[in-house]
Scaffold this motif. Structure first.
Motif, PDB file in Angstrom:
ATOM      1  N   SER A 306       1.552  -1.647   2.485  1.00 57.47           N
ATOM      2  CA  SER A 306       0.483  -0.637   2.478  1.00 57.47           C
ATOM      3  C   SER A 306       1.012   0.788   2.479  1.00 57.47           C
ATOM      4  CB  SER A 306      -0.428  -0.849   3.691  1.00 57.47           C
ATOM      5  OG  SER A 306       0.325  -0.756   4.894  1.00 57.47           O
ATOM      6  N   TYR A 327       1.925 -14.342   7.318  1.00 53.82           N
ATOM      7  CA  TYR A 327       0.600 -14.489   6.719  1.00 53.82           C
ATOM      8  C   TYR A 327       0.212 -15.963   6.745  1.00 53.82           C
ATOM      9  CZ  TYR A 327       3.292 -15.869   2.561  1.00 53.82           C
ATOM     10  OH  TYR A 327       4.167 -16.491   1.697  1.00 53.82           O
ATOM     11  N   LYS A 340      -6.245  -6.584   3.640  1.00 53.59           N
ATOM     12  CA  LYS A 340      -5.080  -6.962   4.434  1.00 53.59           C
ATOM     13  C   LYS A 340      -4.962  -8.476   4.483  1.00 53.59           C
ATOM     14  CE  LYS A 340      -2.934  -6.805   8.982  1.00 53.59           C
ATOM     15  NZ  LYS A 340      -3.023  -6.362  10.393  1.00 53.59           N
ATOM     16  N   THR A 343       1.404  -9.182   7.479  1.00 58.35           N
ATOM     17  CA  THR A 343       2.138  -8.114   8.168  1.00 58.35           C
ATOM     18  C   THR A 343       3.628  -8.247   7.886  1.00 58.35           C
ATOM     19  OG1 THR A 343       0.513  -8.104   9.964  1.00 58.35           O
ATOM     20  CG2 THR A 343       2.633  -7.057  10.411  1.00 58.35           C
ATOM     21  N   THR A 355       6.046  -2.216  12.160  1.00 58.51           N
ATOM     22  CA  THR A 355       5.221  -3.084  11.322  1.00 58.51           C
ATOM     23  C   THR A 355       4.482  -2.287  10.261  1.00 58.51           C
ATOM     24  OG1 THR A 355       3.305  -2.935  12.805  1.00 58.51           O
ATOM     25  CG2 THR A 355       4.874  -4.734  13.206  1.00 58.51           C
ATOM     26  N   ARG A 356       4.167  -2.971   9.155  1.00 61.24           N
ATOM     27  CA  ARG A 356       3.323  -2.427   8.104  1.00 61.24           C
ATOM     28  C   ARG A 356       2.395  -3.536   7.618  1.00 61.24           C
ATOM     29  NH1 ARG A 356       5.288   1.495   9.789  1.00 61.24           N
ATOM     30  NH2 ARG A 356       6.218   3.281   8.682  1.00 61.24           N
ATOM     31  N   ASP A 357       1.173  -3.154   7.254  1.00 61.03           N
ATOM     32  CA  ASP A 357       0.235  -4.119   6.685  1.00 61.03           C
ATOM     33  C   ASP A 357       0.684  -4.550   5.305  1.00 61.03           C
ATOM     34  OD1 ASP A 357      -1.365  -3.936   8.915  1.00 61.03           O
ATOM     35  OD2 ASP A 357      -2.809  -2.558   8.006  1.00 61.03           O
ATOM     36  N   VAL A 359      -1.053  -6.047   1.849  1.00 60.48           N
ATOM     37  CA  VAL A 359      -2.372  -6.149   1.233  1.00 60.48           C
ATOM     38  C   VAL A 359      -2.271  -6.918  -0.077  1.00 60.48           C
ATOM     39  CG1 VAL A 359      -3.148  -3.998   2.296  1.00 60.48           C
ATOM     40  CG2 VAL A 359      -2.147  -3.954   0.005  1.00 60.48           C
TER      41      VAL A 359
END
Length: 393
Positions: A306, A327, A340, A343, A355-357, A359
């Protein structure tokens, strides 16, 4: 499902193998009671010591007064060449009281004069005159200071006056000072260079003309910010330096001498520049993996990060870095592009996980009727609806 993800970081992983034998960066310690070392580009904390305990910041609290003034100039509410008359009250309250710009009652000065009187000369009188000019009174300006502290997330700060004069309950934290310093750098690029000025002479008062910041002219790349000292708080500094496009912010507080303040601020900055490096790992929108899709019109969906992901790490942390993605596998259709779905996590010793989402990179509709039966049958036989997963770029 958690998957170890190294394909995108192959080059980094190979390099890490070569670094594994390098000695770990020294474990830093400081006699400062409070300290923070911050990498400006990533927001990474490289070192901290009691960063969230509030303490009297002395003249370092003048940074907040300067912030409000810079903000007013940026928004067009005030100009550097605006003229200000020193009131009798401001002169009576602050004439030769602590650090001073040597303003006299009825002096006519510009906003630029007052800002340099605060930043370079640390004038308590300059803060009071500027506060009166902006808010009508010091008391109202103090309310503005506290409101701005809340807005900036400075939860450990409380202001009782405009210049840091000792007062019960007038406190800041090292973390708040570091964040405020970073805001001054980032929010006001055209005005921030004032902090690098080493000398300012108001009229002919040569007894106070030099900037007290011990970093300026002594530490390569140093360009700010502000010292502070009272008997209760000890010696402190909020400072910053930039080298080769990389900026560090340092805050120290509670030291027992000006020499210790100079030594420790320089030592922490040197530690940060020598032992840590900036590593850009992913760019926003980059595909980091593909997930299988359950009962969808496509066999897989790309997982995009993201936001940009860059981390400042020591060699030791880099050598032990672990990157994983999480996921649910398979992801059930329908899937909306941009939703989303997972992660990405980066873990390393001595630091909180970053952390980053993740998508979805495509919209994938859910199949129906016979297509649903066929897709389910193929998935049970072959997985991923019988289709090959694309290779990551």
């Amino acid at each position: 499902m958690i998957k170890q993800f190294w394909a995108r970081l192959l080059l980094i992983s190979l390099t890490v193998m070569g670094l594994a034998s390098i000695a770990n960066a020294q474990q830093m310690a400081t006699p400062a009671r409070h300290a923070v070392l911050l990498d400006a580009s990533t927001g990474s904390i490289l070192f901290e010591k009691d960063p969230d305990t509030s303490f009297p910041p002395a003249s370092m609290s003048k940074l907040m007064t300067v912030y409000l003034a810079f903000e007013a100039i940026k928004e067009g509410e005030m100009r550097l060449d605006d003229e200000v008359t020193v009131s009798d009250e401001a002169w009576r309250n602050w004439n030769n009281r602590g650090s001073t710009m040597f303003l006299k009652a009825r002096d006519v000065v510009t906003v630029a004069d007052l800002l340099r009187g605060i930043i370079v000369l640390s004038g308590n009188d300059a803060c009071a005159v500027l506060a009166e000019h902006m808010a009508g009174s010091e008391e109202i300006f103090v309310e503005w200071l506290n409101a701005k502290a809340i807005e900036l997330g400075m939860n450990g700060s409380q202001f009782k006056n405009v210049n840091g004069w000792p007062a019960e309950g007038h406190v800041m934290t090292a973390r708040d000072l570091a964040n405020l310093s970073l805001h001054l750098v980032n929010d006001f690029p055209n005005l921030y260079p004032m902090f690098a000025e080493r000398e300012y002479l108001y009229k002919d008062f040569r007894s106070n003309r030099y900037n007290r910041n011990p970093l300026l002219g002594r530490f390569a790349g140093a360009d700010g910010l502000k010292t502070g000292h009272t008997e209760e708080s000890g010696y402190g500094l909020a400072g910053s330096a930039e080298r080769e496009g990389r900026r560090l912010v340092v805050v120290v507080g509670g030291l027992d001498s000006s020499a210790a303040r100079s030594r420790e601020s320089q030592r922490l900055l040197q530690y940060g520049f020598r032992n840590f490096s900036h590593y850009p790992l992913f760019r926003a929108g980059e595909t980091v993996d593909y997930a299988e899709v359950w009962l969808g019109g496509e066999a897989t969906v790309p997982l995009l990060i993201s936001d940009d992901l860059a981390i400042t790490m020591s060699r030791r942390q880099r050598a032990q870095m672990k990157v994983s993605i999480e996921y649910t596998n398979p992801i059930a259709a329908p899937i909306q592009k941009g939703a989303k779905v997972g992660t990405l996590k980066v873990e390393m010793p001595g630091r909180a996980a970053v952390t980053r989402d993740l998508v979805a990179g495509e919209t994938i509709d859910k199949v129906g009727g016979l297509g649903k039966i066929g897709a389910a049958f193929e998935y049970m036989l072959f997985g991923s609806a019988g289709a090959k997963k694309p290779e990551p770029n």
